[in-house]
Design a protein around this motif. Sequence first.
Motif, PDB file in Angstrom:
ATOM      1  N   GLN A 195      33.620  19.110   3.757  1.00 19.70           N
ATOM      2  CA  GLN A 195      33.944  17.805   4.267  1.00 19.70           C
ATOM      3  C   GLN A 195      32.704  17.127   3.837  1.00 19.70           C
ATOM      4  OE1 GLN A 195      35.094  18.368   8.508  1.00 19.70           O
ATOM      5  NE2 GLN A 195      37.221  17.991   7.839  1.00 19.70           N
ATOM      6  N   ARG A 246      35.263  14.351   9.716  1.00 20.62           N
ATOM      7  CA  ARG A 246      34.676  15.515  10.404  1.00 20.62           C
ATOM      8  C   ARG A 246      35.440  15.175  11.989  1.00 20.62           C
ATOM      9  NH1 ARG A 246      28.865  17.777   8.637  1.00 20.62           N
ATOM     10  NH2 ARG A 246      29.525  18.289   6.604  1.00 20.62           N
ATOM     11  N   ARG A 255      40.215  19.870  11.508  1.00 17.69           N
ATOM     12  CA  ARG A 255      38.897  19.614  11.677  1.00 17.69           C
ATOM     13  C   ARG A 255      38.208  21.133  11.809  1.00 17.69           C
ATOM     14  NH1 ARG A 255      41.790  16.320  15.129  1.00 17.69           N
ATOM     15  NH2 ARG A 255      41.924  17.891  16.875  1.00 17.69           N
ATOM     16  N   TRP A 257      35.093  21.951  11.215  1.00 12.08           N
ATOM     17  CA  TRP A 257      33.701  22.210  11.907  1.00 12.08           C
ATOM     18  C   TRP A 257      34.108  22.398  13.381  1.00 12.08           C
ATOM     19  CZ3 TRP A 257      30.206  24.348   9.164  1.00 12.08           C
ATOM     20  CH2 TRP A 257      29.966  24.014   7.857  1.00 12.08           C
ATOM     21  N   ASN A 282      28.899  24.985  14.233  1.00  8.38           N
ATOM     22  CA  ASN A 282      28.796  23.335  13.778  1.00  8.38           C
ATOM     23  C   ASN A 282      27.412  23.068  13.278  1.00  8.38           C
ATOM     24  OD1 ASN A 282      30.888  23.116  15.301  1.00  8.38           O
ATOM     25  ND2 ASN A 282      29.796  22.843  17.377  1.00  8.38           N
TER      26      ASN A 282
END
Length: 290
Positions: A195, A246, A255, A257, A282
């Motif tokens: 991303q 994100r 998503r 992450w 993260n």
Amino acid sequence: MPRPLPLILAQAPGRPADDLAGFTADVERRVKLRAPGALVAYPELHLGEGAPGTVAEFKDAAEPLDGPRDATFSRLAGDLGIWLVPGSVYERGKDGQVHNTTPVYSPQGKRLATYRKICPWRPYETATPGNRFAVVDLDGVGRIGISICYDTWFPEISRHLAWMGAELIVNVVRTPTSDRAQELVLNRANAIANQVFVASVNAAAPSGVGRSLIVDPQGTVRAETPGGGDTTLTDVVDLDEVVNVRRYGTAGLNRIWEQFRPGDPALELPLYGGRIDPATWNPATTPEEP
């Protein structure tokens, strides 16, 4: 607030390492009448041409970082008020080893960082590999990561750059071979999987086959060159798009992450002698992000 970043990708043929006057004129020509504060990127080993279409030998092109090239790059970036990624150069380290290295310069004429290519294209490239990733803060804009050509074939490199907070990966390339078709797919895949924006600038003929492109964090090609000629690819990207993708997910769904949660077991990675720890999954954020 939007965080726009004008991009100028110079899909240019290579030139000899000592042709600093020619390089200066070329940068000035491409930047003229463009947006201030643009990020200008050139292909891998742009200043490292040997015989037409070939790379010069180390002994002919390598110099320490603090050499004439560095002074030219710094002055150019400062005079034009640009973020400058002048491709890569052969760097002769203090230990005498030669690296394929990309420096990055600020609009104030300061060298902000250098990145040594981690994955030379073996067995053809004999430069000494680097062993550190490089991300660079563009003050007031965001954070970029640097990769060089064959690095894009190794997903670990793009993943780590994104994890270190890169919102745009600048991939400088010198590909004269038919596998540029696969590199286009890999650039889109790296953008999707992490991303992030990806800007991949390849050399023009005869040094490369061109086909430079800019990809957004959902993998959509925003701009690309149609072939291998000498041309300039421009765009303005908003790095807040990374934050939005994100937050809401790729296609409003994925998503990646946020995959690992506190309390999830660690995932052992025997290939690397390491692990994915949910506590550290993260990515970093930049001071410019909300």
